[in-house]
Design a protein around this motif. Structure first.
Motif, PDB file in Angstrom:
ATOM      1  N   UNK A 347     -79.781   3.307 -58.434  1.00  0.00           N
ATOM      2  CA  UNK A 347     -79.809   1.438 -57.621  1.00  0.00           C
ATOM      3  C   UNK A 347     -78.923   1.264 -57.031  1.00  0.00           C
ATOM      4  N   UNK A 348     -77.895   1.102 -57.033  1.00  0.00           N
ATOM      5  CA  UNK A 348     -76.620   0.751 -55.940  1.00  0.00           C
ATOM      6  C   UNK A 348     -77.656   1.367 -54.246  1.00  0.00           C
ATOM      7  N   UNK A 349     -78.112   2.391 -54.636  1.00  0.00           N
ATOM      8  CA  UNK A 349     -78.413   2.862 -52.917  1.00  0.00           C
ATOM      9  C   UNK A 349     -79.150   1.488 -52.851  1.00  0.00           C
ATOM     10  N   UNK A 350     -80.836   1.380 -53.818  1.00  0.00           N
ATOM     11  CA  UNK A 350     -81.810   1.070 -53.296  1.00  0.00           C
ATOM     12  C   UNK A 350     -81.867  -0.593 -52.814  1.00  0.00           C
ATOM     13  N   UNK A 351     -80.512  -0.882 -53.822  1.00  0.00           N
ATOM     14  CA  UNK A 351     -79.869  -2.399 -53.921  1.00  0.00           C
ATOM     15  C   UNK A 351     -79.674  -2.742 -52.203  1.00  0.00           C
ATOM     16  N   UNK A 352     -78.534  -1.886 -51.152  1.00  0.00           N
ATOM     17  CA  UNK A 352     -78.405  -1.789 -49.960  1.00  0.00           C
ATOM     18  C   UNK A 352     -78.782  -1.717 -49.468  1.00  0.00           C
ATOM     19  N   UNK A 353     -80.207  -0.745 -48.900  1.00  0.00           N
ATOM     20  CA  UNK A 353     -81.001  -0.552 -47.948  1.00  0.00           C
ATOM     21  C   UNK A 353     -82.188  -1.238 -48.073  1.00  0.00           C
ATOM     22  N   UNK A 354     -82.312  -2.206 -49.039  1.00  0.00           N
ATOM     23  CA  UNK A 354     -83.706  -2.615 -49.296  1.00  0.00           C
ATOM     24  C   UNK A 354     -84.057  -3.930 -48.225  1.00  0.00           C
ATOM     25  N   UNK A 355     -85.062  -3.826 -47.434  1.00  0.00           N
ATOM     26  CA  UNK A 355     -85.257  -5.023 -46.620  1.00  0.00           C
ATOM     27  C   UNK A 355     -84.833  -4.545 -45.103  1.00  0.00           C
ATOM     28  N   UNK A 356     -84.511  -3.201 -45.199  1.00  0.00           N
ATOM     29  CA  UNK A 356     -84.553  -2.277 -43.563  1.00  0.00           C
ATOM     30  C   UNK A 356     -84.808  -2.083 -43.482  1.00  0.00           C
ATOM     31  N   UNK A 357     -86.228  -2.185 -42.419  1.00  0.00           N
ATOM     32  CA  UNK A 357     -86.452  -1.491 -42.046  1.00  0.00           C
ATOM     33  C   UNK A 357     -86.447  -1.181 -40.572  1.00  0.00           C
ATOM     34  N   UNK A 358     -85.290  -0.419 -40.293  1.00  0.00           N
ATOM     35  CA  UNK A 358     -84.870  -0.047 -39.049  1.00  0.00           C
ATOM     36  C   UNK A 358     -84.740   1.341 -38.826  1.00  0.00           C
TER      37      UNK A 358
END
Length: 557
Positions: A347-358
């Protein structure tokens, strides 16, 4: 008369050939400008001593991430510039003519095969070592041809010095891009790279205890130069480019200095030691970042250079997207050694990496138990995975490319094989629908859905590593020493994710997060006017449904 004409004709042919090679690399206009500014107008040649000064390295008190630094390395730095000038330029009457200047540039920076470039690098290292009094067990064929053979062997300390020389050359070039002021040289800990060379091609290297081995402490294992060259081309293909970049950068710096009339700027300052931190609390240290960047040939390496040559070694780097480490404090100064705290779990991981498309680089530090005859010991190791797209919530493999890395204690890079495309598996949360055989929730790389080569559970507590035989996506090889054939379950210590997509990808993610935050705030808002009347309140609606569930309601009409 005839002899003079023949000589002039030969010189013109030599000049045209040299200029043709420089033109093919696009460097001829740059070289013409540089020569016109650096050359003595009376002799129409560049003074040879000026070129030696141009390439000199003046870092007198370097600092190191390694436990200690041998004094012999300082001698190499003192003679590096003069050795480079001697190797690439042929001086006549104390000066370097236009033809010899262009030929020297082509030898260092011209288009050539990787093997020829590496051969040239090794010759430069041998010449520098000879001038500094360091004894090498190398035999070089006479002549300066990059295709001439080199025989003999290297020792682990020789490999260390060669890597450090290449790093110093890059530090001189790159530190000016990422640091406002030129700082003193900081040498990375490259023990994992030297051990990779030792175990891959050293005679008897298979018997080295890599878990407790420091190459500076006198490891006497012979590394045949032929095998070493093959190892560099396979593991660190960008290593030969370091000195070529330094060569070009120094010629450029000397040209600018001559153009501005500032002779002192052609020599680098010694730098301020205090402005560069020595160590890093992150898993992605300077040494680890440099090793990964040398193993790749794409624009992602430029972002890794920001980590290598940046002064932000306290965990505050904007490229650090996610870190699961728990904060700890420096007792001496009572300051936190980590400032980026994101917590553990998907959950913490997803909230920080969401939206990064690189491109994203994930590093995992883990510890596993190894049983001996009468005892059990714990060993810590670091592995990594590079993906060129963001993490998505999918219960199947996806992705177009990627790499796996064994980082510590021994470095190896595993590229795609082209046989399968099971690059990334990131099932971040259940779908919410009933599934008779639900897919495992977690993050994986390589292998199959049932047997992933690397798998992180949803709590970020356990790491499972399978033998490379289950994987057809990435090249075969062990991710840590003594891995064995059976699956290994290890305890995860830290997880880091670094964004390598540049400021563009980070900007897109920031906009995504702001948009999601706005939607969340809107969903949380409650319009109290809507519930001012008892007849319209949700409490009355619930009571009416419980008393007569079959009654016709306004919203059903």
């Amino acid at each position: 008369m005839g002899a003079s004409t023949s000589t002039d004709h030969k010189a013109s042919i030599e000049q045209r050939e040299a200029e043709s090679i420089a033109t093919s690399s696009g460097a001829l206009p740059f070289l013409q400008k540089s020569f016109s500014l650096l050359a003595d107008p009376h002799s129409n040649a560049i003074p040879f001593e000026s070129l030696k000064k141009c390439f000199s390295l003046t870092y007198k008190n370097p600092i190191s991430e390694a436990p200690f630094m041998p004094d012999a390395f300082l001698g190499l730095l003192d003679h590096f510039g003069s050795s480079m000038a001697d190797l690439f330029f042929a001086a006549e009457n104390g000066g370097v003519s236009w033809v010899e200047f262009v030929k020297g540039y082509n030898k260092s920076c011209g288009r050539m095969s990787s093997s020829a470039s590496l051969n040239t690098l090794l010759r430069l290292f041998a010449a520098t070592a000879k001038k500094s009094g360091l004894s090498l067990n190398l035999e070089l064929e006479s002549g300066d041809d990059s295709d001439s053979k080199i025989s003999g062997f290297l020792l682990p300390t020789d490999v260390l010095f060669l890597l450090w020389l290449c790093w110093t050359a890059l530090w001189d070039v790159e530190s000016g891009k990422f640091l406002k002021n030129k700082v003193n040289l900081c040498l990375p800990d490259v023990n994992h790279l030297v051990l990779s060379a030792v175990t891959s091609c050293g005679e008897g290297g298979g018997g080295v205890n890599v878990w407790d081995c420091n190459v500076i402490s006198g490891l006497e294992i012979q590394i045949p130069v032929g095998k070493f060259l093959t190892w560099v081309l396979q593991t660190l293909p960008r290593l030969p480019d370091c000195c070529a970049q330094f060569f070009h950068s120094r010629i450029q710096s000397c040209t600018f200095a001559s153009e501005e009339g500032d002779s002192e700027s052609s020599c680098p300052a010694e730098g301020d030691v205090s402005s560069a931190n020595v160590g890093s609390p992150n898993l992605l240290t300077r040494g680890n970042a440099w090793a990964i960047s040398l193993a790749m040939r794409n624009t992602t390496s430029e972002e890794l250079s920001r980590v290598c040559f940046s002064s932000n070694t306290d965990g505050t780097d904007e490229n650090l997207i996610y870190s699961s480490v728990i904060a700890y404090f420096n007792v001496k100064v009572m300051l936190p050694c980590r400032s980026s705290l994101h917590g553990r779990g998907l959950n913490r991981f997803r909230s920080n990496v969401e939206g990064y498309q690189g491109s994203l680089l994930m590093l995992i530090s883990a510890t596993s138990q190894v049983s001996h005859e009468r005892s059990t010991s714990e060993r810590k190791w670091i592995i990594g995975a590079l993906t060129h797209q963001g993490f998505e919530n999918m219960d199947v493999f996806y992705g177009s490319s990627g790499n796996l890395y064994a980082i510590c204690p021994v470095f190896h890079a595993y590229s795609p094989t082209g046989k399968e495309k099971n690059f990334v598996y990131s099932h971040l949360h259940p779908t919410g629908r009933y599934e008779a055989h639900p897919k495992p929730v977690g993050i994986g790389f390589g292998g199959t859905v049932g047997n992933k080569r690397v798998f992180i559970d949803e709590d970020f507590a356990k790491l499972t590593v399978h033998h490379h035989a289950v994987d057809k996506t990435y090249q075969h090889g062990y991710l840590f020493p003594d891995q064995g054939f059976l699956p290994v379950e290890a305890l995860i210590l830290e997880v880091e994710v670094w964004g390598l997509g540049g400021r563009g990808a980070k900007g897109v993610q920031d906009k995504y997060k702001k948009r999601e935050e706005l939607f969340t705030q809107q969903r949380r808002k409650v319009d109290l006017k809507t519930f001012a009347n008892w007849d319209d309140s949700p409490e009355k609606m619930m009571m009416d449904m419980m008393s007569d569930p079959n009654a016709v309601r306004r919203e059903d009409r």
